[in-house]
Design a protein around this motif. Sequence first.
Motif, mmCIF file in Angstrom:
data_model
loop_
_atom_site.group_PDB
_atom_site.id
_atom_site.type_symbol
_atom_site.label_atom_id
_atom_site.label_comp_id
_atom_site.label_asym_id
_atom_site.label_seq_id
_atom_site.Cartn_x
_atom_site.Cartn_y
_atom_site.Cartn_z
ATOM 1 N N VAL A 9 0.927 -1.238 0.160
ATOM 2 C CA VAL A 9 0.016 -0.048 0.127
ATOM 3 C C VAL A 9 0.856 1.280 0.208
ATOM 4 C CG1 VAL A 9 -1.766 -1.336 1.125
ATOM 5 C CG2 VAL A 9 -0.234 0.002 2.430
ATOM 6 N N SER A 10 0.380 2.159 -0.610
ATOM 7 C CA SER A 10 1.300 3.500 -0.812
ATOM 8 C C SER A 10 1.055 4.341 0.591
ATOM 9 C CB SER A 10 0.623 4.256 -1.923
ATOM 10 O OG SER A 10 -0.487 4.714 -1.884
ATOM 11 N N ASP A 11 0.092 4.277 1.410
ATOM 12 C CA ASP A 11 -0.098 5.295 2.619
ATOM 13 C C ASP A 11 -0.582 4.188 3.571
ATOM 14 O OD1 ASP A 11 -1.146 6.897 4.492
ATOM 15 O OD2 ASP A 11 -1.620 8.374 3.456
ATOM 16 N N PRO A 52 4.086 -1.197 3.585
ATOM 17 C CA PRO A 52 4.417 -0.294 2.781
ATOM 18 C C PRO A 52 5.065 -0.534 1.466
ATOM 19 C CG PRO A 52 5.491 -0.017 5.139
ATOM 20 C CD PRO A 52 4.906 -1.410 4.937
ATOM 21 N N ALA A 53 4.438 0.014 0.527
ATOM 22 C CA ALA A 53 5.115 -0.354 -1.035
ATOM 23 C C ALA A 53 6.301 0.409 -1.417
ATOM 24 C CB ALA A 53 3.992 -0.412 -2.077
ATOM 25 N N LYS A 54 7.230 0.034 -1.971
ATOM 26 C CA LYS A 54 8.236 0.791 -2.398
ATOM 27 C C LYS A 54 8.075 1.499 -3.715
ATOM 28 C CE LYS A 54 11.748 -1.920 -0.124
ATOM 29 N NZ LYS A 54 11.756 -1.536 1.286
ATOM 30 N N VAL A 55 7.042 0.629 -4.395
ATOM 31 C CA VAL A 55 6.443 1.333 -5.872
ATOM 32 C C VAL A 55 5.119 1.345 -5.779
ATOM 33 C CG1 VAL A 55 8.510 0.404 -7.150
ATOM 34 C CG2 VAL A 55 6.505 -0.848 -6.855
ATOM 35 N N THR A 56 4.389 2.177 -6.708
ATOM 36 C CA THR A 56 2.949 2.118 -6.720
ATOM 37 C C THR A 56 2.443 0.783 -6.906
ATOM 38 O OG1 THR A 56 2.793 4.253 -7.693
ATOM 39 C CG2 THR A 56 1.096 3.012 -7.856
ATOM 40 N N PRO A 57 1.450 0.259 -6.035
ATOM 41 C CA PRO A 57 1.178 -1.091 -6.077
ATOM 42 C C PRO A 57 0.266 -1.287 -7.269
ATOM 43 C CG PRO A 57 0.172 -0.084 -4.204
ATOM 44 C CD PRO A 57 0.925 0.922 -4.855
ATOM 45 N N ALA A 58 0.193 -2.627 -8.015
ATOM 46 C CA ALA A 58 -0.659 -2.733 -9.018
ATOM 47 C C ALA A 58 -1.895 -3.217 -8.428
ATOM 48 C CB ALA A 58 -0.158 -3.748 -9.858
ATOM 49 N N PRO A 59 -3.099 -2.606 -8.939
ATOM 50 C CA PRO A 59 -4.358 -3.168 -8.209
ATOM 51 C C PRO A 59 -4.931 -4.375 -8.496
ATOM 52 C CG PRO A 59 -4.743 -1.218 -9.623
ATOM 53 C CD PRO A 59 -3.384 -1.871 -10.160
ATOM 54 N N LEU A 60 -5.139 -4.977 -7.316
ATOM 55 C CA LEU A 60 -5.578 -6.417 -7.146
ATOM 56 C C LEU A 60 -7.071 -6.520 -6.938
ATOM 57 C CD1 LEU A 60 -2.894 -7.457 -4.913
ATOM 58 C CD2 LEU A 60 -2.862 -7.904 -7.395
ATOM 59 N N HIS A 61 -7.519 -7.723 -6.992
ATOM 60 C CA HIS A 61 -9.079 -7.880 -6.492
ATOM 61 C C HIS A 61 -8.992 -8.912 -5.274
ATOM 62 C CE1 HIS A 61 -12.790 -10.510 -7.174
ATOM 63 N NE2 HIS A 61 -12.866 -9.603 -6.201
ATOM 64 N N LEU A 62 -9.157 -8.431 -4.129
ATOM 65 C CA LEU A 62 -9.285 -9.142 -2.808
ATOM 66 C C LEU A 62 -10.771 -9.680 -2.522
ATOM 67 C CD1 LEU A 62 -6.580 -7.441 -0.997
ATOM 68 C CD2 LEU A 62 -6.330 -9.450 -2.023
ATOM 69 N N ALA A 63 -11.262 -10.650 -2.472
ATOM 70 C CA ALA A 63 -12.533 -11.223 -2.000
ATOM 71 C C ALA A 63 -12.491 -11.638 -0.621
ATOM 72 C CB ALA A 63 -13.033 -12.229 -2.917
ATOM 73 N N PHE A 64 -13.137 -11.070 0.352
ATOM 74 C CA PHE A 64 -13.161 -11.548 1.630
ATOM 75 C C PHE A 64 -14.479 -12.193 1.992
ATOM 76 C CE2 PHE A 64 -10.273 -8.002 1.710
ATOM 77 C CZ PHE A 64 -9.468 -8.531 2.416
ATOM 78 N N ALA A 65 -14.207 -13.332 2.947
ATOM 79 C CA ALA A 65 -15.496 -14.347 2.962
ATOM 80 C C ALA A 65 -16.436 -13.822 4.142
ATOM 81 C CB ALA A 65 -15.246 -15.641 3.467
ATOM 82 N N ALA A 66 -17.896 -13.667 3.628
ATOM 83 C CA ALA A 66 -18.840 -13.040 4.575
ATOM 84 C C ALA A 66 -19.630 -14.456 5.118
ATOM 85 C CB ALA A 66 -19.690 -12.130 4.230
ATOM 86 N N GLU A 67 -20.108 -14.432 6.059
ATOM 87 C CA GLU A 67 -20.965 -15.515 6.882
ATOM 88 C C GLU A 67 -22.545 -15.332 6.279
ATOM 89 O OE1 GLU A 67 -19.842 -18.414 8.512
ATOM 90 O OE2 GLU A 67 -18.160 -17.818 8.026
ATOM 91 N N THR A 68 -22.816 -14.312 6.206
ATOM 92 C CA THR A 68 -24.269 -13.832 5.824
ATOM 93 C C THR A 68 -24.371 -12.670 4.708
ATOM 94 O OG1 THR A 68 -24.508 -12.004 7.515
ATOM 95 C CG2 THR A 68 -24.875 -14.273 8.248
ATOM 96 N N ARG A 69 -25.428 -12.477 4.204
ATOM 97 C CA ARG A 69 -25.720 -11.327 3.112
ATOM 98 C C ARG A 69 -25.713 -10.076 3.901
ATOM 99 N NH1 ARG A 69 -29.807 -14.386 -1.347
ATOM 100 N NH2 ARG A 69 -28.219 -15.853 -1.706
ATOM 101 N N ALA A 70 -26.161 -10.201 5.243
ATOM 102 C CA ALA A 70 -26.323 -8.779 5.835
ATOM 103 C C ALA A 70 -24.859 -8.237 6.193
ATOM 104 C CB ALA A 70 -26.901 -9.159 7.132
ATOM 105 N N GLN A 71 -23.976 -9.219 6.267
ATOM 106 C CA GLN A 71 -22.325 -8.801 6.408
ATOM 107 C C GLN A 71 -21.912 -8.299 5.152
ATOM 108 O OE1 GLN A 71 -20.414 -12.206 7.891
ATOM 109 N NE2 GLN A 71 -20.328 -11.386 9.973
#
Length: 122
Positions: A9-11, A52-71
């Motif tokens: 991350v840059s910041d 901390p990234a030493k260079v501008t990070p390339a955009p990634l896709h991160l998916a986080f598991a949720a237990e419910t749709r409300a989450q």
Amino acid sequence: MFDHLSLGVSDLPASEAFFLKALAPLGVTVVMQGPYGIGLGRQGKPSLWLVPAKVTPAPLHLAFAAETRAQVDAFYAAALSAGGKDNGAPGLRPDYHANYYGAFVIGPDGHNIEAVCQRPEA
């Protein structure tokens, strides 16, 4: 398959604030930190390291598991409130599969951050 992942991350303080607020509905907190970065996770185990990234990070896709749709809904609201940009409101994604309920936001470094519940509605 993964034990943990490091995300450049840059910041670091801005990314920490964003991820903590966005992932709070999923039970994610800071579980470790030091000169190498900040470890986020559940139940004391760091699964995502913000470093901390030493260079501008390339955009990634991160998916986080949720237990419910409300989450998923709560993640989306929290992530937008934390400064994320909409990249797909909460809803079913039947082209993935019948019970794929996800929401997407763009985080501080352009990463596509998702929360997904893959269970039928309770």
